[in-house]
Design an enzyme around this catalytic site. Structure first.
Site, PDB file in Angstrom:
ATOM      1  N   GLY A  80       0.766  -1.255   0.076  1.00 20.53           N
ATOM      2  CA  GLY A  80      -0.011   0.201  -0.034  1.00 20.53           C
ATOM      3  C   GLY A  80       0.764   1.295  -0.146  1.00 20.53           C
ATOM      4  N   CYS A  81       1.797   1.200   0.689  1.00 18.97           N
ATOM      5  CA  CYS A  81       2.846   2.446   0.653  1.00 18.97           C
ATOM      6  C   CYS A  81       3.727   2.402  -0.547  1.00 18.97           C
ATOM      7  CB  CYS A  81       3.865   2.216   1.881  1.00 18.97           C
ATOM      8  SG  CYS A  81       2.974   2.114   3.423  1.00 18.97           S
ATOM      9  N   THR A  82       3.853   1.617  -1.046  1.00 18.47           N
ATOM     10  CA  THR A  82       4.429   1.574  -2.445  1.00 18.47           C
ATOM     11  C   THR A  82       3.685   2.189  -3.588  1.00 18.47           C
ATOM     12  OG1 THR A  82       5.993  -0.138  -1.982  1.00 18.47           O
ATOM     13  CG2 THR A  82       5.477   0.303  -4.333  1.00 18.47           C
ATOM     14  N   ALA A  85       3.008   5.873  -2.709  1.00 23.67           N
ATOM     15  CA  ALA A  85       4.242   6.805  -3.067  1.00 23.67           C
ATOM     16  C   ALA A  85       4.501   6.908  -4.581  1.00 23.67           C
ATOM     17  CB  ALA A  85       5.569   6.011  -2.419  1.00 23.67           C
TER      18      ALA A  85
END
Length: 189
Positions: A80-82, A85
């Site tokens: 999710g963070c990838t 970003a």
């Protein structure tokens, strides 16, 4: 026969309770969400001094006169963070044209941020809040057993340093576009 009617009556009441309770709980959650949103909007953003993935120091005062997107995320290199970003990366030129700076923040260290940023080719700073200073001030620290992470929440700060939006619920696929759109709406006012 009476037993069946009684059971049907109990069943009807149980079903009524089952269907109304989630709605009441949902309304309570919505109210808590709205309250959380309101607690930040209109307040000055807290000052901070944190290092990015290149070991450069950043503080809020250096961005006076610019929009600041302060987005907190749980963990470098997680799916999710990838995704989030990469969404900010794809729209970064549009943020720059809107006089906005994007600052990612997590509780990971500078070295972790450096690997994550290099892997994705991120054009914006991601700040290491290892001491949880800024995350605690913003109320986004979450305990997961023996570890802590930053909740996936964002704050939009206007050029005067005032928080104008608090995104307490973030969709990693559309959040960057949502923030960019909000900047455009606010600039048009």
């Amino acid at each position: 026969m009476k037993k069946i009617k009684l059971s049907a009556g109990v069943l009807c009441c149980s079903m009524l309770f089952a269907f109304t309770t989630p709605v009441q709980a949902q309304n309570k959650q919505l109210t808590q969400f709205e309250e959380k949103q309101k607690q930040w909007v209109g307040r000055p953003a807290p000052q901070f001094k944190l290092q990015d993935q290149k070991q450069n120091w950043h503080d809020l005062s250096q961005y006076k006169g610019q929009w600041v997107v302060l987005y907190f995320y749980p963990k470098d290199d997680s799916p999710g963070c990838t995704q989030e970003a990469n969404q900010f990366k794809a729209l970064y030129p549009a943020f720059k044209r809107s006089n906005a700076v994007v600052l990612g923040v997590s509780l990971d260290d500078v070295q972790s941020h450096q690997k994550f940023s290099d892997k994705l080719g991120l054009p914006f700073p991601i700040l290491a809040d290892q001491q949880h200073t800024l995350a605690n001030q913003m109320g986004v620290v979450r305990n997961l057993g023996f570890t802590k992470i930053a909740k996936r929440e964002s704050f939009l700060i206007d050029p005067a340093g005032t928080i104008v939006y608090h995104y307490a619920s973030v969709n990693t696929q559309s959040h960057a576009a949502e923030v960019l759109s909000d900047i455009g709406k606010l600039k048009a006012q």
